[in-house]
Every structure is written in structure tokens, then in C-alpha cells.
Design an enzyme around this catalytic site. Structure first.
Site, PDB file in Angstrom:
ATOM      1  N   GLY A 194     -49.643 -53.163  44.193  1.00  0.00           N
ATOM      2  CA  GLY A 194     -50.913 -53.619  43.654  1.00  0.00           C
ATOM      3  C   GLY A 194     -51.899 -54.118  44.682  1.00  0.00           C
ATOM      4  O   GLY A 194     -52.939 -54.671  44.325  1.00  0.00           O
ATOM      5  N   GLU A 234     -39.718 -50.214  46.517  1.00  0.00           N
ATOM      6  CA  GLU A 234     -41.068 -50.740  46.378  1.00  0.00           C
ATOM      7  C   GLU A 234     -41.267 -51.886  47.366  1.00  0.00           C
ATOM      8  O   GLU A 234     -40.850 -53.009  47.110  1.00  0.00           O
ATOM      9  CB  GLU A 234     -41.305 -51.261  44.958  1.00  0.00           C
ATOM     10  N   ASN A 277     -45.049 -47.665  35.095  1.00  0.00           N
ATOM     11  CA  ASN A 277     -44.719 -49.006  34.634  1.00  0.00           C
ATOM     12  C   ASN A 277     -46.016 -49.696  34.200  1.00  0.00           C
ATOM     13  O   ASN A 277     -46.827 -50.082  35.038  1.00  0.00           O
ATOM     14  CB  ASN A 277     -44.041 -49.790  35.765  1.00  0.00           C
ATOM     15  N   TRP A 278     -46.189 -49.834  32.895  1.00  0.00           N
ATOM     16  CA  TRP A 278     -47.423 -50.421  32.383  1.00  0.00           C
ATOM     17  C   TRP A 278     -47.462 -51.940  32.525  1.00  0.00           C
ATOM     18  O   TRP A 278     -48.510 -52.546  32.303  1.00  0.00           O
ATOM     19  CB  TRP A 278     -47.602 -50.041  30.904  1.00  0.00           C
ATOM     20  N   LYS A 279     -46.343 -52.552  32.835  1.00  0.00           N
ATOM     21  CA  LYS A 279     -46.257 -54.008  32.974  1.00  0.00           C
ATOM     22  C   LYS A 279     -46.800 -54.680  31.691  1.00  0.00           C
ATOM     23  O   LYS A 279     -46.596 -54.154  30.603  1.00  0.00           O
ATOM     24  CB  LYS A 279     -46.966 -54.462  34.248  1.00  0.00           C
ATOM     25  N   GLU A 327     -41.301 -58.346  40.723  1.00  0.00           N
ATOM     26  CA  GLU A 327     -41.942 -59.380  39.924  1.00  0.00           C
ATOM     27  C   GLU A 327     -40.920 -60.177  39.125  1.00  0.00           C
ATOM     28  O   GLU A 327     -41.135 -61.356  38.830  1.00  0.00           O
ATOM     29  CB  GLU A 327     -42.983 -58.742  39.008  1.00  0.00           C
ATOM     30  N   GLY A 338     -47.647 -48.169  39.073  1.00  0.00           N
ATOM     31  CA  GLY A 338     -48.128 -49.255  38.241  1.00  0.00           C
ATOM     32  C   GLY A 338     -49.464 -48.940  37.610  1.00  0.00           C
ATOM     33  O   GLY A 338     -49.569 -48.154  36.674  1.00  0.00           O
ATOM     34  N   GLY A 339     -50.526 -49.530  38.154  1.00  0.00           N
ATOM     35  CA  GLY A 339     -51.855 -49.424  37.549  1.00  0.00           C
ATOM     36  C   GLY A 339     -52.344 -48.012  37.322  1.00  0.00           C
ATOM     37  O   GLY A 339     -53.026 -47.743  36.329  1.00  0.00           O
ATOM     38  N   SER A 344     -48.696 -48.970  45.301  1.00  0.00           N
ATOM     39  CA  SER A 344     -50.059 -48.465  45.470  1.00  0.00           C
ATOM     40  C   SER A 344     -50.108 -46.944  45.596  1.00  0.00           C
ATOM     41  O   SER A 344     -50.852 -46.391  46.421  1.00  0.00           O
ATOM     42  CB  SER A 344     -50.734 -49.127  46.681  1.00  0.00           C
ATOM     43  N   HIS A 397     -37.169 -55.375  39.242  1.00  0.00           N
ATOM     44  CA  HIS A 397     -38.508 -55.266  39.822  1.00  0.00           C
ATOM     45  C   HIS A 397     -38.819 -56.542  40.608  1.00  0.00           C
ATOM     46  O   HIS A 397     -38.397 -57.634  40.240  1.00  0.00           O
ATOM     47  CB  HIS A 397     -39.538 -55.047  38.722  1.00  0.00           C
TER      48      HIS A 397
END
Length: 249
Positions: A169, A163, A9-11, A95, A230-231, A209, A93
Site C-alpha cells: 500500500g 509480501e 484481497n479487498w481487506k 496486517e 490489495g487496492g 503495490s 497477512h
């Protein structure tokens, strides 16, 4: 057998130059590896699909509206996502739930919209740090499963991503025992609700993470069928070891 799934997920990250990372990833992933999915920003959906045509990499979106069309300025519909060539969409998600006030009912409506367009929905669920501290994790998960997952979910149209919000993150990761506890609970809940064939067929991802350094341990859990990353999915050099660890699990 449930095929393993590594989803990135590049967000809100990535412009056209980021497509070079997709090209690099496609060179590192083979058809025999875990299914590999990248969910870039909406602006990159079509070029990403075109760039990844004929490669083992599949493309998905990060969200969709619950309606197929209409006066929803700035939104993207599930049919638009499908038209771009993408095959997955993330819904619910944390967020979106926290930042935009999305409820379980909203997530369920978006899931049904994804299905109408022929997309596979990745439904996200997870508890907050306060929920975890109050020993409410399984209650929260049970409520989100009941409210967010429609009755016609199958292994073909649905993936569920656990999640824990407090781990996204932050660098904090639940213990393996905690991950196993929640994933086993989700699996048993799905089997109870949908019956053994369908409840067993729905893939369960862990997200929060996930890094090359901890991926292999996480993937030892029986009911962890992959990861929502994610990252660490932004760079091929970081995501490839996670994909390989999953493929070998």
C-alpha cells in the site's frame, strides 16, 4: 505445471454494491486465463459465492480462527467459510501479524484449520523495512517459512504469498532482482524441506503495490506464480490488466 493465480484481497472494503465489480470482472476473465480469486469481507462471502457460481472467479476469505467453533465473538471459522462456498483463506497477512500480534505458531494453527475444512490456505510472509535495511530479509523469510508452514503442506492445500511489509500500500516496489532473490530462496527452501515434487508444486505469489503498470515485469520472474493484490483488486478495470498480464506470462 503450476497454474498462475491472481488473488485480490479487498481487506475492509466493500458493501453489497461492490458485487457489481465482481460481475464486471467475471465478464472480463475467461476460463483460459490465470485462476482468479477474490477475497471480499466476510459479510460478502456468501453472496459473492452465489453471484460467481458458474463463472471463472473463485472466492476466498481474509482470515479464519484456528478453532472450528467456540466462544470467539466476532471471529469466523474455516468451516463457516467453506459453508459459504468459498475455497481459499488468507492467513498470516502482515496486517494480522502486526496489528493483532499473530505469531508464526498462530498462522500455522490457522493453516491447519483451513485444511481441515477443505480450504486452500494462502500463507503470507514478508520482512519489514527495518529488516530489509539490516540485510535480514532472507533470515526473516526462513524463520517464517519454518514456523508458519506446517509439515503437511502440498501444492493442493497451500499457496505462499511473499509480501514485503514496506511495499504494501505504499507504492514502493522491490527491484525485480530483489523479488527474484526472495522467490528463488523460498522455492529452494520448500524443495529442501518437502522434496522436489511437493516443493516445486506449491505456488508462490508476490504482493506489495502490484499495479497494471508493473505487473508484466514482476511476472517475468520464474518463481513468481501470481500476485496477491490489495487496492488494485477493488475495481475490475484495475484488476483485469493484472490478470491478463499474468495469463500471458
Amino acid at each position: 505445471m503450476r497454474r498462475k493465480l491472481a488473488a485480490g484481497n479487498w481487506k475492509m472494503n466493500g458493501t453489497g454494491n461492490a458485487l457489481s465489480e465482481l460481475a464486471e470482472l467475471a465478464q472480463q476473465v475467461s476460463p483460459g486465463d490465470a485462476e482468479t480469486l477474490i477475497c471480499p469481507p466476510a459479510t460478502l462471502l456468501f453472496p459473492a459465492c452465489e453471484r460467481m457460481r458458474g463463472t471463472p472467479i473463485v472466492i476466498g476469505a481474509q482470515d479464519c480462527n484456528s478453532e472450528d467453533a467456540g466462544a470467539f465473538t466476532g471471529d469466523i471459522s474455516a468451516p463457516m467459510i467453506a459453508d459459504s462456498g468459498a475455497s481459499y483463506v488468507i492467513v498470516g497477512h502482515s496486517e494480522r501479524r502486526e496489528g493483532y500480534g499473530e505469531t508464526d505458531a498462530t498462522v500455522a494453527a490457522k493453516t491447519r484449520a483451513a485444511w481441515r475444512a477443505g480450504l486452500t490456505a494462502i500463507i503470507c510472509i514478508g520482512e519489514s523495512g527495518d529488516d530489509r535495511a539490516a540485510d535480514k530479509t532472507l533470515d526473516i523469510i526462513a524463520d517464517q517459512l519454518a514456523g508458519s508452514v506446517p509439515d503437511t503442506a502440498t501444492g493442493e492445500n497451500t499457496v505462499i504469498a511473499y509480501e514485503p511489509i514496506w511495499a504494501i500500500g505504499t507504492g514502493k516496489v522491490p527491484s525485480l532482482d530483489q523479488i527474484i532473490e526472495v522467490h528463488d530462496f523460498i522455492r529452494n527452501s520448500l524443495i529442501t524441506r518437502f522434496g522436489a515434487p511437493q516443493g516445486t508444486a506449491i505456488r508462490l505469489l508476490y504482493g506489495g503495490s502490484v499495479k497494471p503498470s508493473n505487473a508484466a515485469e514482476i511476472f517475468t520472474a520464474e518463481n513468481v506464480d501470481g500476485a496477491l493484490v490489495g487496492g488494485a483488486s477493488l475495481k475490475a478495470a484495475d484488476f483485469t490488466p493484472i490478470i491478463k498480464a499474468l495469463s500471458q506470462s
